[in-house]
Design an enzyme around this catalytic site. Structure first.
Site, short mmCIF file in Angstrom:
data_model
loop_
_atom_site.label_atom_id
_atom_site.label_comp_id
_atom_site.label_asym_id
_atom_site.label_seq_id
_atom_site.Cartn_x
_atom_site.Cartn_y
_atom_site.Cartn_z
N HIS A 105 11.99 7.33 6.11
CA HIS A 105 10.75 7.42 5.33
C HIS A 105 9.53 6.94 6.08
O HIS A 105 8.41 7.11 5.62
CB HIS A 105 10.86 6.78 3.94
CG HIS A 105 11.72 5.56 3.85
ND1 HIS A 105 11.21 4.31 3.79
CD2 HIS A 105 13.07 5.43 3.81
CE1 HIS A 105 12.21 3.44 3.72
NE2 HIS A 105 13.34 4.09 3.73
N HIS A 135 5.15 -0.67 9.99
CA HIS A 135 5.41 0.76 9.81
C HIS A 135 4.13 1.41 9.31
O HIS A 135 3.14 0.71 9.05
CB HIS A 135 6.56 0.96 8.81
CG HIS A 135 6.24 0.43 7.45
ND1 HIS A 135 6.56 -0.84 7.05
CD2 HIS A 135 5.57 0.98 6.41
CE1 HIS A 135 6.11 -1.04 5.81
NE2 HIS A 135 5.50 0.05 5.40
N HIS A 137 2.12 4.79 6.97
CA HIS A 137 2.14 5.86 5.97
C HIS A 137 1.05 6.84 6.38
O HIS A 137 -0.04 6.41 6.74
CB HIS A 137 1.83 5.30 4.57
CG HIS A 137 2.80 4.22 4.15
ND1 HIS A 137 3.92 4.48 3.41
CD2 HIS A 137 2.81 2.88 4.39
CE1 HIS A 137 4.58 3.36 3.20
NE2 HIS A 137 3.94 2.37 3.78
N GLU A 147 -1.82 4.44 1.43
CA GLU A 147 -1.31 4.06 0.11
C GLU A 147 -2.43 3.44 -0.71
O GLU A 147 -2.73 3.87 -1.82
CB GLU A 147 -0.14 3.09 0.27
CG GLU A 147 1.02 3.76 0.98
CD GLU A 147 2.37 3.20 0.60
OE1 GLU A 147 2.56 1.99 0.81
OE2 GLU A 147 3.21 3.96 0.07
N HIS A 160 1.22 -1.02 7.87
CA HIS A 160 1.67 -2.19 7.11
C HIS A 160 2.42 -3.16 8.02
O HIS A 160 3.46 -2.80 8.58
CB HIS A 160 2.58 -1.77 5.95
CG HIS A 160 1.84 -1.11 4.83
ND1 HIS A 160 2.45 -0.30 3.90
CD2 HIS A 160 0.53 -1.19 4.49
CE1 HIS A 160 1.53 0.11 3.03
NE2 HIS A 160 0.36 -0.40 3.38
N THR A 240 6.15 -0.86 -1.82
CA THR A 240 5.70 0.46 -2.30
C THR A 240 6.81 1.50 -2.23
O THR A 240 6.56 2.68 -2.47
CB THR A 240 4.47 0.94 -1.50
OG1 THR A 240 4.88 1.14 -0.15
CG2 THR A 240 3.33 -0.04 -1.58
ZN ZN Z 1 4.38 0.45 3.75
#
Ligand code: ZN
Length: 303
Positions: A105, A135, A137, A147, A160, A240
């Site tokens: 992910h 990591h 997003h 996010e 993050h 999240t």
């Molecule tokens: Zn994250």
């Protein structure tokens, strides 16, 4: 214990996510039926192949509708300047990175976390929090990906940096289950000039193209990924991704960093899928903003 194992899975190579062929999805507020191109990886296995989009995570994880869920939209005019907030101290003095991996992910860089050499303190915190991993997003296009959003506006990408309270808890897993266990620093990325220090990372992505792959990635100091100003917003929130534990004190930095289009495109070359599976591009791996439910967002700076 099931929950805790889930918490660890969300951060490691084991995955609680599977892909559904047909289901109804309201990701990003748009009713949608069929193969979900917006959130394929954002589906959680419940039983017998039943799958859920973010808007339905609560069916498997009731906490998804809890009182301190993340991410949120930060309404900058409603954030409260708190002069008692200390400056954030980021002490990433050593290069303690270990590996880079494709978790199915996101792409994640993990750190040695046996001592406080790579930690944050100050801010709203009473003691140092050790860096465990970072990591990202990102979106399929530049108009989405982060996010958190600021005044309703998303950024193309969000970093993050995940830290844990090792003074109070014995392990990362224990901290991830506690209300004051984790501190995540969020950094927005926008498109601009090439980010020289980011090249080492984006050039390593080809090694972890497929879900479940991992490569050595030593000597990387994430200090180079921070903006010059450490002004921040802070609020109490959650992970999240499932299991969505409400264990995170969020620090969202006001100033974005910039990377080039070419660098961001390298993230979009990653895949949600394993080598043997049909290829699905890794992108739009973000959860939409969640209700504030009366929470106050504090600012370390005057608007
Ligand atoms: Zn994250």
């Amino acid at each position: 214990m099931g929950r805790l194992t889930g918490a660890l899975n969300a951060f490691s190579l084991g995955s609680v996510f599977v892909h559904a062929n047909v289901y109804t999805c309201t990701h990003l507020g748009t009713p949608y039926q069929g193969n979900c191109n917006l959130c394929r990886e954002r589906v959680a296995q419940v039983t017998g192949g039943t799958t859920l989009c973010p808007s339905e995570w609560h069916k498997a994880y009731p906490i998804a509708q809890g009182n301190r869920q993340s991410p949120i939209d930060i309404d900058s005019a409603r954030a409260v300047y708190d002069p008692s907030l200390q400056p954030l101290v980021i002490s990433y003095e050593s290069c303690t990175s270990l590996s880079i991996s494709n978790t199915g992910h996101s792409v994640m860089v993990e750190f040695e976390d046996t001592d406080d050499r790579t930690a944050i303190s100050g801010g709203p915190f009473q003691n140092p929090f050790r860096l465990k991993q970072f990591h990202f997003h990102w979106g399929t296009t530049h108009s989405q990906g982060s996010e958190h959003t600021i005044d309703g506006k998303p950024f193309p990408c969000e970093l993050h940096l995940v830290h844990w309270n090792a003074r109070k808890y014995a392990t990362f897993g224990e901290a991830a289950a506690a209300p004051d266990g984790l501190a995540v620093v969020g950094v927005f990325l926008e498109i601009g000039k090439e980010h020289a220090s980011m090249n080492r990372l984006t050039d390593a992505l080809y090694m972890v193209k497929f879900k479940g792959t991992k490569a050595q990635f030593r000597g990387f100091n994430p200090k180079c990924l921070l903006p010059s100003s450490l002004d921040y917003w802070t609020y109490l929130g959650s992970l999240t991704t499932p299991p969505l534990n409400e264990s995170v004190t969020w620090i969202v930095l006001k100033e974005p960093i910039r990377i080039s289009m070419k660098q961001l495109e390298k993230f979009r070359m990653l895949l949600f899928t394993s080598e043997e599976d049909q290829r699905i591009q890794m992108a739009n791996n973000f959860r939409p903003p969640q209700p504030l439910k009366g929470r106050i967002v504090r600012a370390s700076f005057k608007a």
